[in-house]
Design an enzyme around this catalytic site. Structure first.
Site, mmCIF file in Angstrom:
data_model
loop_
_atom_site.group_PDB
_atom_site.id
_atom_site.type_symbol
_atom_site.label_atom_id
_atom_site.label_comp_id
_atom_site.label_asym_id
_atom_site.label_seq_id
_atom_site.Cartn_x
_atom_site.Cartn_y
_atom_site.Cartn_z
ATOM 1 N N HIS A 120 40.211 29.736 40.093
ATOM 2 C CA HIS A 120 39.717 29.175 41.525
ATOM 3 C C HIS A 120 39.018 28.349 40.685
ATOM 4 O O HIS A 120 37.479 27.729 40.878
ATOM 5 C CB HIS A 120 38.705 30.177 41.797
ATOM 6 C CG HIS A 120 39.053 31.844 42.228
ATOM 7 N ND1 HIS A 120 39.988 31.365 43.969
ATOM 8 C CD2 HIS A 120 39.368 32.538 42.184
ATOM 9 C CE1 HIS A 120 39.689 33.007 43.578
ATOM 10 N NE2 HIS A 120 39.860 33.537 42.470
ATOM 11 N N SER B 244 43.746 35.310 39.685
ATOM 12 C CA SER B 244 42.131 35.405 39.683
ATOM 13 C C SER B 244 41.918 36.229 38.903
ATOM 14 O O SER B 244 42.231 36.635 37.075
ATOM 15 C CB SER B 244 41.476 35.750 41.659
ATOM 16 O OG SER B 244 40.287 35.491 40.858
ATOM 17 N N ASP C 49 33.318 35.390 37.720
ATOM 18 C CA ASP C 49 32.793 36.941 38.361
ATOM 19 C C ASP C 49 31.429 37.801 37.226
ATOM 20 O O ASP C 49 31.162 36.902 36.692
ATOM 21 C CB ASP C 49 33.566 37.451 37.985
ATOM 22 C CG ASP C 49 35.044 38.042 38.629
ATOM 23 O OD1 ASP C 49 35.393 36.865 39.938
ATOM 24 O OD2 ASP C 49 35.790 38.184 38.405
#
Lengths: 230, 230
Positions: B158, B121, B136
């Site tokens: 993701h 990630s 993010d």
């Protein structure tokens, strides 16, 4: 001050700014022309296309719209204008452009002097203290994350509740805002679509059809009703 | 080079790093200790808690883990280490910490020299050219968005397909990446959960259970199969 900071411009299945129309007639009652700030460029559309979209809506309530990109001396254009609308899109692109052209503080001073301001989504983020609670992708690097601070807190537009049916391991919106609070001691207003913040002089309320979720350091997140003071 | 950049550490309903276990046994076959970089602090957990979590998994394949935060001279610690794992969390916090401590280029040089690297990630985002395609929230302001460029493209971890049932007006992931491409001419690999990028020397492939979505300027987004070269 005379401000609306809306979670979104458009409700699901609705038309652009339609759900806010009665509020916008009041916000802009005393002006016949609005300066549009198109720099957030949603989906990468041009400044011209975006301004035409805003103008099309505002013609339905008898207001003329000019785009800030049309003018050579943008600071002077902001100073001469009587009312503002900053549309949504990418907050990083919006904030980078405003800072690089030294317009963030010029806009702030004018709005604080009492001129009407409407922000939607990214345009609402810049009404907060800083842009650190935007949902947008950091597609460009702004010289600063500081914003206008027209309200003494940060805004998370398009606030979305966790979806228990989603089999996905990306962070929920709540997790992201709680991460923000580990690094910053600043209230965050999780503004669901359909809601907006209204500031009239020193009175700041949350308005709209949904509850609003508030996040503060050292407290469990909590919900407040439409009409509550912030 | 010997690199895995994974979309996620954990699959829905699975245990931490479990789905990657056979790959990690190969990636780290030649080392018995891994240096863990905990700076992304998912959910705001401490460096110690996060390192303990990584150590707990790696003990199941006979590897010791030390956290980079434990050492005074961090650059020297990176130079002395034989393998690296950067965990997920908040990419802005991770990149800010690495740049402020002048560690981004030190880590890059060591990984380019052939030492094994695992990113998940946020730890995968920093393997890309820059962090401009992270998902993010920008909870802190890094001095730069530049990353290690261990692969000649950017990663969107993701990666999530649009949900037609969601009555919400926030941007889809695809819309966000297309906005990135209006401002940057750089390939973006939309890495669905369950997939990872594998680099062995100069060969870069995408691996895992899902198709992978690729975004490039001037092209329609397209899908490639597991095993394809990038």
């Amino acid at each position: 001050m005379n401000i609306i900071l809306a979670s979104t411009s458009t409700l699901f299945g609705g038309q652009y700014l339609e759900y806010l129309k009665p509020e916008l007639e009041k916000l802009f009652a005393d002006v016949d022309e609005i300066l549009f700030i198109p720099f957030a460029r949603p989906g990468g559309i041009s400044h011209e296309e975006y301004t035409a979209k805003a103008a099309s809506f505002f013609s339905t309530i008898g207001k003329k719209v000019r785009g800030l990109h049309e003018f050579e001396d943008k600071a002077e254009t902001i100073n001469q204008a009587k009312a503002y609308f900053t549309g949504g899109g990418n907050t990083f692109l919006l904030v980078k452009t405003l800072h690089e052209e030294h317009l963030m503080s010029v806009l702030k001073q004018n709005v604080e002097s009492g001129k009407a301001y409407l922000g939607c989504s990214a345009g609402s983020n810049i009404g907060g203290v800083n842009m650190k609670t935007t949902n947008d992708m950091p597609i460009v690097y702004p010289p600063s994350f500081d914003c206008m601070g027209l309200v003494p807190f940060n805004i998370n537009p398009h606030y979305l509740d966790p979806n228990p049916d989603l089999h996905h391991n990306g962070e929920t919106r709540e997790t992201r805002i709680l991460e923000f609070l580990t690094q910053n001691d600043l209230k965050v207003v999780g503004l669901r679509e359909g809601n907006w913040i209204r500031r009239i002089d020193n009175r700041i309320t949350v308005e709209g059809s949904q509850l609003t979720r508030i996040f503060e350091q050292g407290k469990e997140p909590y919900e407040i009703e439409s009409g509550s003071e912030l």
